[in-house]
Design an enzyme around this catalytic site. Structure first.
Site, PDB file in Angstrom:
ATOM      1  N   HIS A  59      65.571  75.621  10.306  1.00 50.55           N
ATOM      2  CA  HIS A  59      64.699  75.731   9.135  1.00 50.55           C
ATOM      3  C   HIS A  59      64.413  77.201   8.816  1.00 50.55           C
ATOM      4  O   HIS A  59      64.411  77.614   7.649  1.00 50.55           O
ATOM      5  CB  HIS A  59      63.373  75.014   9.389  1.00 50.55           C
ATOM      6  CG  HIS A  59      63.407  73.538   9.160  1.00 50.55           C
ATOM      7  ND1 HIS A  59      63.824  72.966   7.975  1.00 50.55           N
ATOM      8  CD2 HIS A  59      63.049  72.500   9.963  1.00 50.55           C
ATOM      9  CE1 HIS A  59      63.734  71.652   8.053  1.00 50.55           C
ATOM     10  NE2 HIS A  59      63.268  71.341   9.255  1.00 50.55           N
ATOM     11  N   GLU A  88      65.812  68.895   5.446  1.00 53.79           N
ATOM     12  CA  GLU A  88      65.845  68.237   6.740  1.00 53.79           C
ATOM     13  C   GLU A  88      67.279  67.921   7.159  1.00 53.79           C
ATOM     14  O   GLU A  88      67.667  68.138   8.315  1.00 53.79           O
ATOM     15  CB  GLU A  88      65.014  66.950   6.701  1.00 53.79           C
ATOM     16  CG  GLU A  88      63.520  67.172   6.606  1.00 53.79           C
ATOM     17  CD  GLU A  88      62.963  67.842   7.853  1.00 53.79           C
ATOM     18  OE1 GLU A  88      63.519  67.636   8.943  1.00 53.79           O
ATOM     19  OE2 GLU A  88      61.982  68.576   7.722  1.00 53.79           O
ATOM     20  N   HIS A  92      67.030  72.362  15.545  1.00 60.46           N
ATOM     21  CA  HIS A  92      66.695  71.896  14.195  1.00 60.46           C
ATOM     22  C   HIS A  92      65.583  72.750  13.584  1.00 60.46           C
ATOM     23  O   HIS A  92      65.668  73.166  12.421  1.00 60.46           O
ATOM     24  CB  HIS A  92      66.264  70.430  14.265  1.00 60.46           C
ATOM     25  CG  HIS A  92      65.686  69.892  13.001  1.00 60.46           C
ATOM     26  ND1 HIS A  92      66.423  69.211  12.061  1.00 60.46           N
ATOM     27  CD2 HIS A  92      64.418  69.939  12.507  1.00 60.46           C
ATOM     28  CE1 HIS A  92      65.648  68.867  11.048  1.00 60.46           C
ATOM     29  NE2 HIS A  92      64.423  69.286  11.302  1.00 60.46           N
ATOM     30  N   GLU A  93      64.540  73.025  14.362  1.00 54.95           N
ATOM     31  CA  GLU A  93      63.410  73.795  13.830  1.00 54.95           C
ATOM     32  C   GLU A  93      63.797  75.252  13.566  1.00 54.95           C
ATOM     33  O   GLU A  93      63.382  75.846  12.563  1.00 54.95           O
ATOM     34  CB  GLU A  93      62.233  73.719  14.802  1.00 54.95           C
ATOM     35  CG  GLU A  93      61.691  72.317  15.022  1.00 54.95           C
ATOM     36  CD  GLU A  93      61.274  71.628  13.738  1.00 54.95           C
ATOM     37  OE1 GLU A  93      60.820  72.323  12.806  1.00 54.95           O
ATOM     38  OE2 GLU A  93      61.393  70.399  13.650  1.00 54.95           O
TER      39      GLU A  93
END
Length: 262
Positions: free
Chosen positions: A132, A189, A128-129
């Site tokens: 980004h 997100e 997920h990070e």
């Protein structure tokens, strides 16, 4: 500034936006005002400062575990245009969090390891990070902040004219807060949840564990989660539903599951 100059400012802003609009990996429109090298430099500088001010975990086993999960994911990305390799640092903190920065920097707080119960769940967070970064979300957020500030300046001019009073009110308050900044946070997100799911899957991790992770997050929050409408993050329930819907789009992956253990 008179109305003619105000109109000219709006026109120049529109032209700037048109030149800087691109598409995210999921097809969502983004405005990116900064180059990749600029963002990488900012990420590197920020990371170096964090390493000076926060306690770095030195436990070999913990570091090897986090490095194993991180490298398994980053190895699927190929060569990056703005840096040579990813750097992973584990910080000693009770924070249930992790982050990735432009320039190939990954930080994981030891508090996260108490909630991410296995390598698959940790991969969900790290994926997920990294998503980004891959989706230029830092660039997008910085660009949005810059445009919001410019919009406020234009709004102050607009209030001098009843013809443009509504535009000015939007730029000064409700429009900037809810129409640009906050929804973009939730969109970023949600986008990273989906992209991160694919990243962990491509690396060989069990993507279904992403749902278990967010169930753990909900328990860890202890009912203190803010209302989604006033948050830049989707609710845990929304995240879980989105991830479950995305499972059907995953193609079969024959890659051997990474052997990462704590």
């Amino acid at each position: 500034m008179n109305i003619s100059l105000f109109k000219a400012s709006l026109l120049s802003t529109s032209l700037l936006l048109a030149a800087c609009v691109t598409s995210s990996p999921t097809g969502r429109n983004q405005v990116l005002l900064f180059g990749g090298a600029e963002m990488s430099q900012l990420g590197v500088q920020s990371f170096e400062e964090m390493k000076k001010t926060q306690t770095i975990n030195k436990d070999p086993k913990t570091n090897a575990y986090v490095q194993c999960v991180s490298t398994s994911i980053t190895s699927t990305l190929g060569k990056q245009p703005d840096f040579e390799q990813w750097e992973v640092v584990v910080f000693d903190s009770d924070q249930v969090n992790a982050f990735a920065l432009p320039g190939g920097k990954i930080g994981v707080y030891t508090g996260l390891l108490k909630v991410a119960k296995n390598a698959d769940q940790l991969a969900a967070v790290i994926g997920h990070e990294i998503a980004h970064v891959q989706a230029n979300h830092s660039n997008e957020r910085l660009s949005t902040s810059k445009l919001a500030g410019y919009g406020t300046q234009l709004g102050q001019v607009a209030l001098q004219s009843t013809e443009y009073q509504e535009i000015g009110m939007t730029a000064l308050g409700l429009g900037v807060q809810y129409g640009v900044i906050m929804p973009y946070g939730r969109a970023q997100e949600s986008e990273s949840d989906i992209l991160g799911l694919h990243l962990m899957h491509e690396a060989g991790f069990d993507a279904t564990q992403s749902v278990e992770l967010w169930k753990n997050m909900a328990v860890a929050a202890g009912g203190s989660e803010p209302l989604e409408f006033l948050s830049t993050h989707p609710s845990n329930e929304t995240r879980i539903n989105n991830l479950q819907n995305e499972f059907n789009k995953l193609t079969k992956n024959n890659k051997t599951k990474p052997l990462c253990s704590l």
